[in-house]
Design a protein around this motif. Structure first.
Motif, short mmCIF file in Angstrom:
data_model
loop_
_atom_site.label_atom_id
_atom_site.label_comp_id
_atom_site.label_asym_id
_atom_site.label_seq_id
_atom_site.Cartn_x
_atom_site.Cartn_y
_atom_site.Cartn_z
N ASP A 400 8.52 -6.39 19.43
CA ASP A 400 8.41 -7.20 17.99
C ASP A 400 7.23 -8.14 18.04
O ASP A 400 7.30 -9.21 17.10
N GLU A 401 6.45 -8.04 18.84
CA GLU A 401 5.26 -9.09 18.84
C GLU A 401 4.12 -8.49 19.11
O GLU A 401 3.87 -7.44 20.04
N PHE A 402 3.07 -8.70 18.24
CA PHE A 402 1.78 -8.14 18.44
C PHE A 402 1.01 -8.58 19.63
O PHE A 402 0.96 -10.00 19.92
N LYS A 403 0.59 -7.79 20.79
CA LYS A 403 -0.06 -8.12 21.92
C LYS A 403 -1.34 -8.23 21.99
O LYS A 403 -2.14 -8.51 22.81
N GLY A 404 -2.06 -7.18 21.27
CA GLY A 404 -3.58 -7.09 21.26
C GLY A 404 -3.91 -5.43 20.76
O GLY A 404 -3.10 -4.85 20.46
N TYR A 405 -4.91 -5.27 21.27
CA TYR A 405 -5.58 -3.93 20.98
C TYR A 405 -6.39 -3.21 22.24
O TYR A 405 -6.85 -4.06 23.30
N GLY A 406 -6.87 -2.17 22.15
CA GLY A 406 -7.73 -1.35 23.01
C GLY A 406 -8.25 -0.06 22.57
O GLY A 406 -8.03 0.32 21.24
N TYR A 407 -9.25 0.37 23.49
CA TYR A 407 -9.85 1.72 23.08
C TYR A 407 -9.49 2.90 23.91
O TYR A 407 -9.35 2.40 25.40
N TYR A 408 -9.38 3.85 23.84
CA TYR A 408 -9.31 4.98 24.80
C TYR A 408 -9.74 6.46 24.04
O TYR A 408 -9.85 6.48 22.90
N GLU A 409 -10.05 7.04 25.01
CA GLU A 409 -10.35 8.59 24.48
C GLU A 409 -9.31 9.64 24.17
O GLU A 409 -8.41 9.42 24.90
N PHE A 410 -9.44 10.27 22.98
CA PHE A 410 -8.20 10.71 22.31
C PHE A 410 -7.42 11.61 23.24
O PHE A 410 -6.26 12.01 23.12
N HIS A 411 -8.13 12.33 24.17
CA HIS A 411 -7.74 13.58 24.99
C HIS A 411 -6.64 13.12 26.09
O HIS A 411 -5.98 13.41 26.72
N HIS A 412 -7.01 11.61 26.19
CA HIS A 412 -6.07 10.92 27.39
C HIS A 412 -4.69 10.77 26.85
O HIS A 412 -4.44 10.19 25.56
N GLN A 413 -3.88 10.55 27.53
CA GLN A 413 -2.33 10.03 27.41
C GLN A 413 -2.32 8.60 27.73
O GLN A 413 -2.51 8.18 28.74
N ILE A 414 -1.84 7.70 26.63
CA ILE A 414 -1.67 6.23 26.85
C ILE A 414 -0.18 5.99 26.60
O ILE A 414 -0.03 4.90 26.16
N LYS A 415 0.70 6.79 26.66
CA LYS A 415 2.14 6.42 26.39
C LYS A 415 2.87 5.56 27.22
O LYS A 415 4.08 5.23 27.14
N SER A 416 2.23 5.32 28.43
CA SER A 416 2.87 4.35 29.37
C SER A 416 2.40 3.04 29.25
O SER A 416 1.44 2.72 29.03
N LEU A 417 3.41 2.12 29.24
CA LEU A 417 3.11 0.75 29.05
C LEU A 417 2.24 0.10 30.09
O LEU A 417 1.30 -0.69 29.83
N ASP A 418 2.44 0.85 31.62
CA ASP A 418 1.41 0.19 32.46
C ASP A 418 0.02 0.60 32.32
O ASP A 418 -0.78 -0.29 32.30
N LYS A 419 -0.29 1.77 31.78
CA LYS A 419 -1.54 1.93 31.42
C LYS A 419 -2.08 1.31 30.35
O LYS A 419 -3.28 0.90 30.37
N ILE A 420 -1.19 0.91 29.38
CA ILE A 420 -1.62 0.35 28.24
C ILE A 420 -2.00 -0.96 28.33
O ILE A 420 -3.11 -1.66 28.07
N HIS A 421 -1.51 -1.64 29.38
CA HIS A 421 -1.43 -2.88 29.59
C HIS A 421 -2.91 -3.06 30.26
O HIS A 421 -3.41 -4.16 30.27
N ASN A 422 -3.04 -2.03 31.30
CA ASN A 422 -4.40 -2.08 32.27
C ASN A 422 -5.49 -1.97 31.24
O ASN A 422 -6.85 -2.70 31.60
N ILE A 423 -5.52 -1.38 29.98
CA ILE A 423 -7.00 -1.35 29.06
C ILE A 423 -6.58 -2.43 27.80
O ILE A 423 -7.52 -2.42 27.01
N LEU A 424 -5.74 -3.05 27.85
CA LEU A 424 -5.25 -3.93 26.63
C LEU A 424 -6.12 -5.20 26.68
O LEU A 424 -6.32 -5.86 27.57
N ILE A 425 -6.54 -5.48 25.40
CA ILE A 425 -7.46 -6.78 25.26
C ILE A 425 -6.59 -7.67 24.55
O ILE A 425 -6.04 -7.39 23.37
N PRO A 426 -5.78 -8.50 24.92
CA PRO A 426 -5.03 -9.50 24.60
C PRO A 426 -5.29 -10.58 23.25
O PRO A 426 -6.35 -10.84 23.47
N ILE A 427 -4.48 -10.50 22.67
CA ILE A 427 -4.87 -11.42 21.25
C ILE A 427 -3.45 -12.13 20.78
O ILE A 427 -2.66 -11.62 20.99
#
Length: 455
Positions: A400-427
């Motif tokens: 329930d807390e906004f953590k940040g944003y990131g970019y990825y190429e649409f054909h890649h899968q980013i449904k894993s939180l570990d992968k998301i945190h690796n490319i996340l830009i925190p805000i």
């Protein structure tokens, strides 16, 4: 920016007619960005010929707003716009005539699509709007009604712009190209993109002095260097370099602007306080026995659906929600009457005002709106536009807390939180960002923006 319009009037002696219907579409050269359509009570009889032609009767306009009640909206939607119409001098004359009666001087530049149709598409049998559209294959619905004729004029205008290879419309009507900044500022403008993002102005000591988001970075920076306002003069005087970051998304640009102004507090930005007070809220007033409604008011102990800095902004958003969800303005204002609302008379209300629409059906639509502002899960992604190509942006809400944003190429899968945190830009989440996010969820509920639940 253009205001493409059409007006229907009572008929009668020149100078004594009154407007009975108006449609205005604000067009930025690519798409419609705003619109205003309304019947108007002329406070006089409509000629029989006009009633037969437009199918607008005296009874239909009886409960419509009078011109003075919509005048402010007309001024706002046509502000900084060039009027465009077919035989536009009639529409322009009618507007000036109505404003003159209010003691207001309404002056605008204009483009007549009739005139330029004759020049750019010669040899047609007729240049009346109906026959011209028929010759060009433009579909016209609701002919001789303001909205239908204005929509046809939009299609015609787009075609004329495409055919205008010599730019005679610009040359002949005196339309102004964007001002060019003084040559001493040109080097600062070099290589700035015409895209969505955030730009940063620095002084001679490489200190950040101003941050702003824009839907067109190059145009916005150019406007600063051609403007003569006090703030612009200060920025021109002290700016020595310009940097930018493209975002692809207007919402992401707004988040970055808020976050970076808060963190850097540049001297020429209004100072932001992290938990800014929002004095107004949009409240859901649930009714067990009747029709529920939405209300703008000062912030209370009860959590509002949305929060706002100004009452005007809250009312604007409420108006959009009423339109989007086909709510009854009379019911929503808490007005009890045996008479139906004006919207019902023009088929824009399903009859809640006269208890014709079942309250369960009506209340369900309000509940549907409420749900659009709520998080679909405690942890999820919102997928938004990328900067180019197949790139996408995403926003992470975790627990329930906004953590940040990131970019990825649409054909890649980013449904894993570990992968998301690796490319996340925190805000850092702020009250401002929470409010922006809830409003964004409401706005994107009607389009193809993807939400990915992660828990």
């Amino acid at each position: 920016m253009y205001a493409i319009l059409d007006v229907e009037a009572t008929g009668g002696k020149v100078g004594e007619e009154s407007i009975i219907e108006i449609a205005i579409y604000k067009y930025d050269g690519k798409e419609i960005v705003d619109q205003f359509i309304s019947l108007v009570n002329p406070e006089k009889k409509i000629d029989q010929y006009v009633q037969k032609l437009t199918h607008i009767s005296d009874k239909m306009v009886l409960s419509a707003p009078k011109f003075h009640e919509i005048a402010k909206r007309i001024v706002e939607i046509t502000d900084d716009c060039i009027l465009v119409g077919h035989n536009v001098m009639f529409d322009y004359r009618m507007l000036k005539q109505e404003f003159d009666r209010l003691g207001y001087n309404y002056e605008k530049e204009w483009i007549d699509t009739f005139e330029y149709s004759e020049k750019l598409i010669p040899g047609l049998p007729s240049y009346s709007l109906g026959k011209l559209c028929q010759s060009l294959g433009i579909v016209v619905t609701d002919r001789h009604r303001a909205s239908g004729d204005a929509r046809a004029t939009i299609a015609l205008f787009k075609m004329l712009i495409d055919k205008d290879s010599q730019k005679i419309i610009i040359k002949k009507t005196g339309l102004k190209q964007p001002k060019k900044a003084h040559s001493k500022y040109q080097k600062l403008l070099d290589n700035l993109p015409n895209s969505i993002g955030v730009f940063y102005l620095y002084n001679s000591r490489k200190e950040l002095i101003y941050i702003s988001r824009s839907n067109n970075i190059a145009r916005s920076v150019n406007q600063i260097f051609t403007s003569k306002t006090l703030k612009a003069n200060k920025l021109k005087r002290y700016t020595r370099s310009v940097k930018f970051e493209e975002t692809g998304s207007g919402f992401l640009a707004a988040i970055k602007e808020n976050n970076e102004i808060l963190n850097n507090q540049p001297m020429y930005n209004a100072r932001l306080i992290e938990n800014k007070i929002y004095p107004f809220g949009l409240y859901y007033l649930e009714s067990k026995r009747g029709y529920s409604r939405l209300e703008v008011g000062k912030v209370r102990k009860v959590q509002p659906v949305l929060k706002f800095k100004t009452k005007e902004r809250a009312k604007d958003v409420l108006g959009k929600i009423i339109k989007d969800y086909n709510l009854c303005q009379q019911v929503n204002a808490g007005i009890k009457s045996d008479e139906s609302c004006f919207q019902y008379k023009v088929n824009k209300c399903n009859g809640a005002c006269i208890k014709e629409e079942p309250r369960e059906v009506y209340n369900k639509r309000i509940e549907d709106f409420i749900k659009t502002t709520e998080y679909p899960s405690t942890t999820f992604l919102i997928i938004d536009k990328g900067r180019k190509g197949i790139e996408k942006s995403f926003y992470l809400i975790e627990n329930d807390e906004f953590k940040g944003y990131g970019y990825y190429e649409f054909h890649h899968q980013i449904k894993s939180l570990d992968k998301i945190h690796n490319i996340l830009i925190p805000i850092q989440e702020t009250e401002e960002i929470k409010n922006m996010l809830k409003y964004f969820l409401y706005k994107v509920s009607s389009n193809s923006t993807q939400i990915v639940v992660l828990d």
